[in-house]
Design a protein around this motif. Sequence first.
Motif, PDB file in Angstrom:
ATOM      1  N   SER A 109       0.891  -1.043  -0.147  1.00 29.82           N
ATOM      2  CA  SER A 109      -0.814   0.129  -0.295  1.00 29.82           C
ATOM      3  C   SER A 109       0.871   1.163   0.031  1.00 29.82           C
ATOM      4  O   SER A 109       2.205   0.611   0.783  1.00 29.82           O
ATOM      5  CB  SER A 109      -1.246  -0.105   1.694  1.00 29.82           C
ATOM      6  N   GLU A 110       0.678   2.349  -0.582  1.00 31.80           N
ATOM      7  CA  GLU A 110       0.654   3.928  -0.787  1.00 31.80           C
ATOM      8  C   GLU A 110       1.493   3.969   0.599  1.00 31.80           C
ATOM      9  O   GLU A 110       0.579   3.989   1.417  1.00 31.80           O
ATOM     10  CB  GLU A 110       0.129   4.686  -1.534  1.00 31.80           C
ATOM     11  N   GLN A 111       2.495   4.610   0.986  1.00 26.46           N
ATOM     12  CA  GLN A 111       2.696   5.704   2.165  1.00 26.46           C
ATOM     13  C   GLN A 111       1.960   6.401   1.965  1.00 26.46           C
ATOM     14  O   GLN A 111       1.920   6.843   1.004  1.00 26.46           O
ATOM     15  CB  GLN A 111       4.702   5.874   1.915  1.00 26.46           C
ATOM     16  N   THR A 112       1.336   6.729   3.068  1.00 26.18           N
ATOM     17  CA  THR A 112       0.830   7.855   3.560  1.00 26.18           C
ATOM     18  C   THR A 112       1.471   9.358   4.136  1.00 26.18           C
ATOM     19  O   THR A 112       0.602   9.822   4.801  1.00 26.18           O
ATOM     20  CB  THR A 112      -0.430   7.403   3.940  1.00 26.18           C
ATOM     21  N   LEU A 123      -7.312  11.120  -1.516  1.00 27.84           N
ATOM     22  CA  LEU A 123      -6.795  10.315  -0.530  1.00 27.84           C
ATOM     23  C   LEU A 123      -6.114  11.300   0.539  1.00 27.84           C
ATOM     24  O   LEU A 123      -6.562  12.825   0.342  1.00 27.84           O
ATOM     25  CB  LEU A 123      -5.803  10.146  -1.260  1.00 27.84           C
TER      26      LEU A 123
END
Lengths: 568, 210
Positions: free
Chosen positions: A2-5, A289
């Motif tokens: 998953s994308e780093q947030t 997002l």
Amino acid sequence: MSEQTTFDAIVIGSGISGGWAAKELCESGLKTLVLERGRMVEHVKDYPTAMMDPWDFEHGGYISEEEKATQLVQRRTGQARDVAAKHFFVNDIDHPYNEDKKFNWMRGYHVGGRSLTWGRQTYRWSDIDFEANKNDGHGVDWPIRYKDIDPWYSLVEKYIGVQGSKEDLPQLPDGEFTEPFPMNCVEEHCKEKLEEAYPDRNLINCRSAHVTGENAPEGRSQCQLRSRCRRGCPYGGYFSSNSSTLPAAEKTGNFTLRMFSIVHSIIYDDETGMAKGVKVIDQETKEELTFYSKVIFCNASTVGSTAILLNSKSERFPNGMGNDSGELGHNMMDHTILGGANTRIDGFEDKYTRGKKPGHLYLPKFKNIGGSEKGKNFVRGYGYQGGASRRAVPREYASNAIGGEYKDGMMKFGDWRFGITCFGEILPDHRNKMYLDYDKKDGWGLPTVTFDCELRENEINMANDGREEARKMCNAITGRDDAKTSDNTNKYAFGHGIHEMGTARMGRDPKTSVLNGNNQIHAVPNVYVTDGACMTSAACVNPSITYMALTARAASHAISELKKGTFS
Amino acid sequence: MNRREALKSITALVGYSLTISATTGFLSSCGEKRAVVPEWKSVFLSQADAKAIEEMTEVIFPKTATPGAKDAQVIKYIDDLFKFIYKKEETDKFLEGLKRVSLKAADKYGKPVGGLTSEQYTELVSSYFNIPEEEFSEKRRAANKEEVPTDEIAKDEYYEYYYFTTLKSLTISGYFTSELVGEEVLDYNPVPGVYETCLEETPETRIASV
Ligand SMILES: Cc1cc2nc3c(=O)[nH]c(=O)nc-3n(C[C@H](O)[C@H](O)[C@H](O)COP(=O)(O)OP(=O)(O)OC[C@H]3O[C@@H](n4cnc5c(N)ncnc54)[C@H](O)[C@@H]3O)c2cc1C
Ligand code: SF4
């Protein structure tokens, strides 16, 4: 995966100021996310027209009516009409805005923003500018003075490369210059004649962000004098984020760039009294997002950042983040470009130049700077950009001439001409504003921007004076009486200087300004606004170097606050 | 990026390049570059119209020590613009002008406009241009208005002058943006590397093309 947030820092926008924020934050070791609403423009690779000659363009460089229809607003400026650069300007159908009064909002949505297409003119401000509001009472006082920004100008100039000559003028401080583009013989002649007639005025080399001299900045090389800059320069001969600051940020390993990421708003955290992240709409999927960080830099350009702040509503900030003063969106400024004068220069009929200087001359302001010259009916002042060049024999499309001699005649040089165009300061005025229209949304559901700005008496009087002085100076150079003035008043609209600024101004008092002396939102200290929105007054010189210097200065402040743990 | 483009950007990346003096006079071989191009086919104009128009561009810009409009393939440029850029009203008006010019030529020379001798083309085209400048401007202005005159003679003139004034503009822009003229006739100096501030002009000096 998953994308780093979550990151240490978020920078909104990758243009002139965002590139600087990214470089400084990344180089200090902070994990930094740059959110850019547009596509990638990779240095060199994505400059498709850079090496094209006129005959390489389809249809002789003309574009069809259908294609023109997609950029009717951008085409109000000549740069976007250039077939070689139009892909660096937005599609107006996809990116509409509203004009209570006509406003030219010229911009490009892609990595690098307008750092690719800018005119690269680079002039420091002086204390005459930083003290102007205080002295004549327009707007509010700047919270900083020249000495606060001077070292940051130096840092930026050394890094980006600025060519120019040292002149020791109080109204236009010298910087860290490399070898200036040389004047041609007619420019030298004009300089001599003009300064003879007006000992207190100076016709000098322009100062611009081009690489000259021995030491090119890393990864870039000397300007090759081809004057095709706005297509992107494969030599890295002029400064853009793409050729300079973004590669530097990337090199640190701390840099994450997310394209197609339209920042919707900044999220306020009531508990901490600070911002905790940003809400983003993916340009392609329209997905929502959220990204989090300890500090946020707004560098989406003056209008872009102001729109984001106005749209960042919360219980604490019902009228937009940081808008306790009611000044957010107000005090829009630009520079007037309402004309100038030009004239024929005799006596150099056997001389010509080769190569193309991407910048020529500058004539710094001389009125209202404390000397003998005062504006009769205006405060502040104006400067001129200009130069001398030898033109081709005019083509006379409309005449009855045809034939071989006529054709061959047009391959020759014609007259030398000298010309100057006046750039005037616009005063900060609460009535000049932008606001959001929630009834008209764009394709991503975001409210559109509406402009309500106009020139007033001071600007018009100043511009009239600037044209008249230009005419007189041209005549003083030639000793004749036939200089031509040009008047753009009918063509100009607010924004046409493409130096829009001032809508989230810095100030000393939270009641009358949005940002403090370190570019922090007074009431939300971990949000820094360091693009043109922060400007408290406009001066009359091109502003981007000042945005860069303020950005570097603010980044350094943020870095030390983070180290102290202020934002955790 | 096509091959040619790729080659050009490679030169770009080499950085400072030696500047080759491009101010040498027109080399007599220049025209040949275009002469070897295979027979060109129009994409918009009929072959016959294209042929006639091409001959007329050559009267406007004849070959001298430098190439003429035919060498520079101005006709190809015109044909392309009509197909892709010009509005239908404009091309219709242009072609109507050509039609009327052709009828006059047929009357006078007894053959279709595509088959005149070069002297006849010169005579024909010149008869429209070789009039006093003021009279010419008046006709040009009238021809570029929207309203079509009702009087038959004025109507002929309206279309014919639209045709010739448009053709002249297109010849100039097509010629001066052509590769042949840009690279081999004018001073082609795409990567100067230096700004030369004060050179002595000679009879051979030509303006820069890019
Ligand atoms: C033709 C032209 C000539 C110019 N000449 C000069 C000159 O000679 N000297 C000078 O000093 N200045 C000049 N300027 C002005 C100069 O380009 C701007 O002042 C400068 O680029 C502003 O920098 P910025 O970082 O604020 O914004 P920009 O460089 O415009 O970058 C803003 C970036 O933010 C992105 N963005 C916007 N909204 C969002 C969002 N909601 N979410 C995510 N990303 C977003 C944009 O896509 C863009 O990449 C010129 C401009 C133009 C167009
Ligand atoms: S003039 Fe200089 S900076 Fe501009 S495109 Fe050419 S080489 Fe690059």
